[in-house]
Design a protein around this motif. Structure first.
Motif, short mmCIF file in Angstrom:
data_model
loop_
_atom_site.label_atom_id
_atom_site.label_comp_id
_atom_site.label_asym_id
_atom_site.label_seq_id
_atom_site.Cartn_x
_atom_site.Cartn_y
_atom_site.Cartn_z
N SER A 56 -3.30 -2.72 8.63
CA SER A 56 -2.35 -2.52 7.53
C SER A 56 -2.09 -1.04 7.27
O SER A 56 -0.96 -0.64 7.05
N LEU A 57 -3.16 -0.24 7.31
CA LEU A 57 -2.99 1.19 7.09
C LEU A 57 -2.16 1.80 8.22
O LEU A 57 -1.23 2.56 7.96
N THR A 58 -2.47 1.46 9.45
CA THR A 58 -1.71 1.97 10.59
C THR A 58 -0.24 1.61 10.48
O THR A 58 0.64 2.46 10.64
N ASP A 59 0.04 0.34 10.19
CA ASP A 59 1.43 -0.11 10.07
C ASP A 59 2.16 0.60 8.94
O ASP A 59 3.31 1.03 9.10
N THR A 60 1.51 0.74 7.79
CA THR A 60 2.14 1.39 6.64
C THR A 60 2.38 2.88 6.91
O THR A 60 3.45 3.41 6.59
N TRP B 287 0.79 -1.23 0.00
CA TRP B 287 0.00 0.00 0.00
C TRP B 287 0.83 1.28 0.00
O TRP B 287 0.28 2.38 -0.16
N ALA B 288 2.13 1.20 0.16
CA ALA B 288 2.95 2.38 0.37
C ALA B 288 2.87 3.39 -0.78
O ALA B 288 2.62 4.58 -0.55
N ILE B 289 3.09 2.95 -2.01
CA ILE B 289 3.07 3.87 -3.15
C ILE B 289 1.67 4.47 -3.33
O ILE B 289 1.53 5.65 -3.66
N LEU B 290 0.64 3.67 -3.08
CA LEU B 290 -0.73 4.20 -3.20
C LEU B 290 -0.99 5.28 -2.17
O LEU B 290 -1.62 6.30 -2.47
N ILE B 291 -0.49 5.09 -0.96
CA ILE B 291 -0.67 6.10 0.09
C ILE B 291 0.07 7.38 -0.28
O ILE B 291 -0.47 8.48 -0.15
N ILE B 292 1.31 7.24 -0.76
CA ILE B 292 2.07 8.41 -1.21
C ILE B 292 1.31 9.13 -2.32
O ILE B 292 1.19 10.35 -2.32
N SER B 293 0.77 8.38 -3.26
CA SER B 293 0.01 8.95 -4.37
C SER B 293 -1.21 9.71 -3.87
O SER B 293 -1.47 10.83 -4.28
N ILE B 294 -1.95 9.10 -2.99
CA ILE B 294 -3.17 9.72 -2.46
C ILE B 294 -2.83 11.00 -1.70
O ILE B 294 -3.47 12.03 -1.89
#
Length: 122
Positions: free
Chosen positions: A46-50, A16-23
């Motif tokens: 998963s969101l919390t950890d990322t 999820w990392a690149i998607l979070i950076i993108s968002i």
């Protein structure tokens, strides 16, 4: 001696990392539930950890406001914005490969409509 990319690649290669950076590149600041809604399908853990990993790498910042109920917002750091800019060619390549529209959005880091936050109409 470790390679320059060794540590950061481990972090941004996670699901999820690149998607979070993108968002976060499309929005100045977002709350946890907003990120979850845009991503769809990510678990709270998963969101919390990322988010914690990205924060530890200095790519995002977490700001807690002393309010009731508590409010926490996430945004990109300068390094996070630079990473967002750096991955634009990768996203454009993926869009062409998947035959997605290539119209560039006018968001912070210039991702095209293939970005998850643009697909959700945000």
């Amino acid at each position: 001696m470790p390679l320059p990319l060794e540590g950061i690649i481990t972090t941004i290669a996670k699901k999820w990392a690149i998607l979070i950076i993108s968002i976060l590149g499309h929005h100045e600041r977002l709350r946890f539930n907003d990120i979850m809604e845009i991503l769809g399908g990510i678990s709270p853990k998963s969101l919390t950890d990322t988010l914690k990993e990205l924060q530890n790498e200095g790519l995002i910042q977490r700001e807690a406001f002393p309010e009731i109920p508590p409010r926490v917002e996430y945004s990109l750091t300068e390094d996070g914005r630079q990473l967002c800019e750096a991955i634009i060619p990768l996203v454009r390549w993926a869009e062409k490969r998947d035959n997605l529209p290539e119209k560039t959005c006018h968001a912070t880091c210039g991702f095209s409509e293939g970005c998850p936050s643009r697909r959700e109409g945000r």
